[in-house]
Design a protein around this motif. Structure first.
Motif, short mmCIF file in Angstrom:
data_model
loop_
_atom_site.label_atom_id
_atom_site.label_comp_id
_atom_site.label_asym_id
_atom_site.label_seq_id
_atom_site.Cartn_x
_atom_site.Cartn_y
_atom_site.Cartn_z
N LYS A 259 0.84 -1.20 0.00
CA LYS A 259 0.00 0.00 0.00
C LYS A 259 0.88 1.25 0.00
O LYS A 259 0.60 2.22 -0.72
N TRP A 260 1.96 1.24 0.78
CA TRP A 260 2.89 2.37 0.75
C TRP A 260 3.58 2.47 -0.60
O TRP A 260 3.80 3.56 -1.12
N SER A 261 3.93 1.32 -1.18
CA SER A 261 4.64 1.35 -2.46
C SER A 261 3.76 1.90 -3.58
O SER A 261 4.28 2.43 -4.57
N LEU A 262 2.42 1.82 -3.44
CA LEU A 262 1.55 2.42 -4.44
C LEU A 262 1.65 3.94 -4.41
O LEU A 262 1.62 4.60 -5.45
N PHE A 263 1.75 4.52 -3.21
CA PHE A 263 1.99 5.97 -3.12
C PHE A 263 3.33 6.32 -3.76
O PHE A 263 3.46 7.34 -4.45
N PHE A 264 4.32 5.48 -3.51
CA PHE A 264 5.65 5.65 -4.08
C PHE A 264 5.58 5.61 -5.61
O PHE A 264 6.15 6.46 -6.31
N MET A 265 4.82 4.63 -6.14
CA MET A 265 4.67 4.49 -7.59
C MET A 265 3.92 5.68 -8.17
O MET A 265 4.26 6.17 -9.27
N ALA A 266 2.90 6.17 -7.45
CA ALA A 266 2.12 7.32 -7.94
C ALA A 266 3.01 8.55 -8.06
O ALA A 266 2.88 9.32 -9.02
N GLU A 267 3.92 8.75 -7.10
CA GLU A 267 4.80 9.93 -7.16
C GLU A 267 5.67 9.89 -8.40
O GLU A 267 5.81 10.89 -9.11
N TYR A 268 6.25 8.73 -8.69
CA TYR A 268 7.10 8.62 -9.88
C TYR A 268 6.29 8.68 -11.17
O TYR A 268 6.78 9.18 -12.20
N ALA A 269 5.05 8.15 -11.15
CA ALA A 269 4.20 8.27 -12.33
C ALA A 269 3.86 9.74 -12.60
O ALA A 269 3.85 10.18 -13.76
N HIS A 270 3.61 10.51 -11.54
CA HIS A 270 3.38 11.94 -11.71
C HIS A 270 4.64 12.62 -12.25
O HIS A 270 4.55 13.55 -13.07
N MET A 271 5.81 12.17 -11.81
CA MET A 271 7.06 12.75 -12.29
C MET A 271 7.25 12.52 -13.78
O MET A 271 7.62 13.45 -14.53
N ILE A 272 7.00 11.29 -14.23
CA ILE A 272 7.23 11.01 -15.65
C ILE A 272 6.17 11.71 -16.51
O ILE A 272 6.46 12.17 -17.63
N THR A 273 4.94 11.85 -15.97
CA THR A 273 3.92 12.60 -16.69
C THR A 273 4.30 14.08 -16.79
O THR A 273 4.17 14.70 -17.86
#
Length: 375
Positions: A259-273
């Motif tokens: 669940k924490w790693s999903l927040f982590f993934m969302a941050e990097y997805a926002h970065m690449i976007t």
């Protein structure tokens, strides 16, 4: 069997292209988190004269995979004091908008396959700007739900910070893009990218030795957008929603494991976007200065067929786009380990009293300049 499959594929080019584009984007977005986690550690270690990850795999490349395996097998705890259903829903509310926003980012030009024109973007919306501003703003709901559902005062503080921060900087970001839209007279990202090809043109006058990128035409809009992008992605120096030294870990304090790693993934997805949007809006999209001359030079020596040369040109353009995205992702990392975190009052002051007025002035100046040029 193979012939019938090829015939079906040729008759359904758009469907096959959509599946391939979706697979490419999903692979990139799903792999950006582990790769960027490794890159952050390595670049940070170089900047601070440390070693960084070097034990798991060559150059520590498998360290992120080891971390992912750890998260997967970690015990999935749900604290007793949280609001359970909202607590479990919040990570998905952060990840989904981050993935959806990339759907309208063009990572290459329009290509022709068997006489069918295929756009190298998941969704060819003629209102891409409106889609980006609306979907990207949904990410804050995941943070709000996570902070409220955690039933923790530090998480709630992080959620309140994130809400105020996103509202402040989304306004500045939207206004900065409005000046760009006035200049290009379009809200379609593909058209904006196409408009940046060739040498630099300022109101009909060619400027030699510079590409026709919007960063040279709208430097103030580019600066405002980039600053707002850092705030939107909660990256240093704007990582107030996490603020480890102040509120422990902020909105995801009560989360662990996957669940924490999903927040982590969302941050990097926002970065690449955000990196893809910077490349599309201000860095010419897939256009690369000198790429045409380089391909012509190669063609004069190797004598490729016209079809092969066409696809080599497309491949070079797609590669140019991703090089710009990676370069801006590295810029994200360098800034993180260069600048200190702002105080919260400084953060809000910069957003409301500096960026928003500058964006408004830029809109008026752009409109006046275009009116003068037309008359």
């Amino acid at each position: 069997m193979m012939d019938s499959l090829l015939e079906w594929a040729s008759n359904n080019v758009q469907l096959v292209a959509m599946v391939l584009k979706l697979a490419l984007v999903l692979v990139v977005l799903l792999h950006v988190a582990p790769l960027m986690a490794w890159a952050e550690r390595r670049i940070c270690s170089w900047m601070q004269n440390r070693t960084g990850p070097n034990r798991v795999g060559p150059f520590g490349l498998l360290q992120s995979i080891a971390d992912a395996v750890k998260f997967i097998f970690k015990e999935d705890l749900v604290p007793a004091h949280v609001r359970k259903w909202y607590y479990l829903m919040a990570p998905a509310l952060c990840v989904v908008p981050a993935f959806m926003t990339f759907a309208v980012v063009p990572f290459g030009p329009m290509v022709e396959v068997n006489g069918v024109h295929v756009a190298l973007q998941l969704s060819s919306l003629n209102v891409g700007f409106l889609f980006i501003t609306s979907i990207s703003s949904l990410a804050v709901y995941g943070i709000i739900v996570a902070s409220w559902a955690s039933n923790n005062k530090y998480s709630m503080l992080g959620g309140l910070r994130s809400t105020a921060q996103m509202i402040s900087y989304e306004l500045a970001m939207g206004l900065s893009l409005l000046a760009l839209i006035i200049y290009f007279n379009s809200v379609d990202l593909m058209e904006i990218a196409y408009s940046q090809g060739g040498p630099l043109m300022i109101f009909g006058h060619e400027i030699p030795f510079l590409p026709n990128w919007a960063i040279f035409k709208q430097p103030l809009a580019a600066l405002i957008f980039i600053i707002a992008a850092f705030a939107e992605t909660n990256r240093l120096p704007f990582d107030l929603p996490e603020g480890e030294a102040e509120i422990v870990a902020g909105y995801h304090l009560e989360y662990g494991g996957m669940k924490w790693s999903l927040f982590f993934m969302a941050e990097y997805a926002h970065m690449i976007t955000a990196s893809g949007l910077v490349a599309t809006f201000f860095l010419g999209g897939w256009h690369a200065p000198g790429a045409g001359a380089a391909l012509a030079f190669i063609q004069s020596h190797l004598h490729f067929t016209d079809q092969l040369l066409y696809w080599l040109t497309v491949a070079s353009q797609v590669l140019a786009f991703w090089i710009k995205v990676v370069a801006f992702m590295i810029f994200f990392i360098v800034i993180r380990f260069t600048l200190p975190r702002f105080r919260y009052d400084q953060l809000m002051w910069l957003g409301w009293k500096v960026l928003v007025p500058l964006a408004l002035v830029n809109i008026v100046a752009t409109a006046v300049a275009i009116a003068v040029a037309v008359t």
